[in-house]
Design an enzyme around this catalytic site. Sequence first.
Site, PDB file in Angstrom:
ATOM      1  N   LYS A 115      92.783 -24.451 -14.223  1.00  0.00           N
ATOM      2  CA  LYS A 115      91.416 -24.243 -13.836  1.00  0.00           C
ATOM      3  C   LYS A 115      90.581 -23.540 -14.819  1.00  0.00           C
ATOM      4  O   LYS A 115      89.271 -23.650 -14.629  1.00  0.00           O
ATOM      5  CB  LYS A 115      91.494 -23.383 -12.463  1.00  0.00           C
ATOM      6  CG  LYS A 115      92.162 -23.911 -11.328  1.00  0.00           C
ATOM      7  CD  LYS A 115      91.503 -23.525  -9.938  1.00  0.00           C
ATOM      8  CE  LYS A 115      91.840 -24.191  -8.893  1.00  0.00           C
ATOM      9  NZ  LYS A 115      91.746 -23.764  -7.498  1.00  0.00           N
ATOM     10  N   LYS A 216      97.856 -35.562  -9.461  1.00  0.00           N
ATOM     11  CA  LYS A 216      98.031 -35.249  -8.166  1.00  0.00           C
ATOM     12  C   LYS A 216      96.446 -35.388  -7.321  1.00  0.00           C
ATOM     13  O   LYS A 216      95.315 -35.252  -8.122  1.00  0.00           O
ATOM     14  CB  LYS A 216      98.496 -33.871  -7.925  1.00  0.00           C
ATOM     15  CG  LYS A 216      97.441 -32.810  -8.110  1.00  0.00           C
ATOM     16  CD  LYS A 216      97.887 -31.259  -7.589  1.00  0.00           C
ATOM     17  CE  LYS A 216      96.842 -30.454  -7.946  1.00  0.00           C
ATOM     18  NZ  LYS A 216      96.825 -29.182  -7.622  1.00  0.00           N
ATOM     19  N   LYS A 219      90.669 -32.214  -4.910  1.00  0.00           N
ATOM     20  CA  LYS A 219      89.159 -32.241  -4.743  1.00  0.00           C
ATOM     21  C   LYS A 219      88.497 -32.295  -5.845  1.00  0.00           C
ATOM     22  O   LYS A 219      87.360 -32.573  -5.983  1.00  0.00           O
ATOM     23  CB  LYS A 219      88.829 -31.490  -3.710  1.00  0.00           C
ATOM     24  CG  LYS A 219      88.838 -29.953  -4.002  1.00  0.00           C
ATOM     25  CD  LYS A 219      88.215 -28.972  -3.182  1.00  0.00           C
ATOM     26  CE  LYS A 219      88.242 -27.475  -3.702  1.00  0.00           C
ATOM     27  NZ  LYS A 219      89.570 -26.884  -3.903  1.00  0.00           N
TER      28      LYS A 219
HETATM   29  P1  AMP Z   1      94.252 -25.676  -1.448  1.00  0.00           P
HETATM   30  O1  AMP Z   1      93.236 -26.632  -1.075  1.00  0.00           O
HETATM   31  O2  AMP Z   1      94.449 -25.649  -2.856  1.00  0.00           O
HETATM   32  O3  AMP Z   1      94.170 -24.255  -0.882  1.00  0.00           O
HETATM   33  O4  AMP Z   1      95.662 -26.260  -1.007  1.00  0.00           O
HETATM   34  C1  AMP Z   1      96.157 -26.219   0.553  1.00  0.00           C
HETATM   35  C2  AMP Z   1      97.710 -26.597   0.589  1.00  0.00           C
HETATM   36  O5  AMP Z   1      97.700 -28.222   0.106  1.00  0.00           O
HETATM   37  C3  AMP Z   1      98.451 -26.062  -0.279  1.00  0.00           C
HETATM   38  O6  AMP Z   1      99.801 -25.770   0.110  1.00  0.00           O
HETATM   39  C4  AMP Z   1      98.711 -26.971  -1.449  1.00  0.00           C
HETATM   40  O7  AMP Z   1     100.127 -27.073  -2.224  1.00  0.00           O
HETATM   41  C5  AMP Z   1      98.462 -28.325  -0.767  1.00  0.00           C
HETATM   42  N1  AMP Z   1      98.192 -29.518  -1.611  1.00  0.00           N
HETATM   43  C6  AMP Z   1      96.951 -29.545  -2.472  1.00  0.00           C
HETATM   44  N2  AMP Z   1      96.966 -30.895  -3.096  1.00  0.00           N
HETATM   45  C7  AMP Z   1      97.981 -31.584  -2.752  1.00  0.00           C
HETATM   46  C8  AMP Z   1      98.706 -32.649  -2.963  1.00  0.00           C
HETATM   47  N3  AMP Z   1      97.962 -33.423  -3.766  1.00  0.00           N
HETATM   48  N4  AMP Z   1      99.721 -33.031  -2.550  1.00  0.00           N
HETATM   49  C9  AMP Z   1     100.548 -32.272  -1.712  1.00  0.00           C
HETATM   50  N5  AMP Z   1     100.034 -31.045  -1.403  1.00  0.00           N
HETATM   51  C10 AMP Z   1      98.711 -30.796  -1.822  1.00  0.00           C
END
Ligand code: AMP
Length: 348
Positions: A115, A216, A219
Amino acid sequence: MKPTTISGVQPSGRLHLGNYLGALKNFVELQNAGEYNPFFFIADLHSLTEFPKTADEKQKQIFDLAADFLAAGLDPKQSTLFIQSAVPAHAETYWILGSLTPLGELGRMTQFKDKGKIETQKKEKKEDGFIKAVEAREGRESVNAGLLTYPILMASDILLYDAETVPVGEDQLQHLEFTRTLARKFNNTFGKTFVEPKPILTSTPRLMSLDDPTKKMSKSSPSGCVFLDDTPETITEKIKRAVTDSGKTIEYDPLNRPGISNLLLILSAFSGMSPKKLEKDFSGTGYGEFKTMVAEKIIASLEPFRKKKLFFKRNPSLVKKAFEKGNKTAEKQSGKKLMEIKKKVGLL
Ligand code: AMP
Ligand code: TRP
């Protein structure tokens, strides 16, 4: 007493299939299993590390994620649902634990490094919005301190509730390891206070991007995401365009066939059948037909979510209410733990 499980999600835009299959769907399953004392929260303080353009936008993101939680099936009668910033103990504990954290450990976190790079590039381009006020400086110097100290707040979120397990995607494992190390260090210094939490991963802990299956789904690259509130037409279009490879067979081989394997994983997560079983079922099927099936499965599986989300968007007072009780429960429980922490370090 049932063991506590806790997880948070940042309100920073629309949720994608990675968030759902790696985290949110699992939250609902853990809640419904009835074997845990579940806490799920909106990590709005964490989300300030990417400042919103306006206060209204942040409020909208928080509301939207709250509606996502409910639409996915989280239920305030079964889980404590709360908003991180409504529970003051988190930020206070963050400060105390920060004083125990070596700077070097924070600088080594992959998320910070990634980031940090993106933020630096943004500033160099002098993009619009809040960031503009901050003169771009070279390298890491201009990256906000929150991105560096982020894992300390995450550790506080978890340790305050004596959580034994934390359902997250793979990208959060390093932060969880950090949390365990910090808990151990505190316990060794001040006497047993914290539980060392373990992660719970799903079968899709790292869903890959549709337009680059070696990265991965994230967003920060929207074109590779299926968003949970995408229309059926958009989902079909995105799956059709998903990068696969020049092969013709449906094979589960993440290393050599990452694109088709990612689609198999999605289908597997929604159908409950193993990728190997699906591989057999689809032997002889062409990519086009297979993709249509995958798109149809995603659309059908997300249909209840889409409908419920619309319902909650039309009934904002229900969404607010669902979090009110949870905020109080979380405040009470974390307040007690904070007293214990303060006593241990000599502040009480
Ligand atoms: P965040 O939007 O970063 O707060 O992520 C929310 C949850 O989604 C966290 O537990 C992340 O580890 C999971 N997450 C985000 N991107 C992925 C992905 N591409 N595959 C699996 N889990 C994800
Ligand atoms: N850092 C997590 C993410 O980006 C969100 C989060 C904040 C979290 N606090 C947490 C997850 C505590 C689990 C437990 O996805």
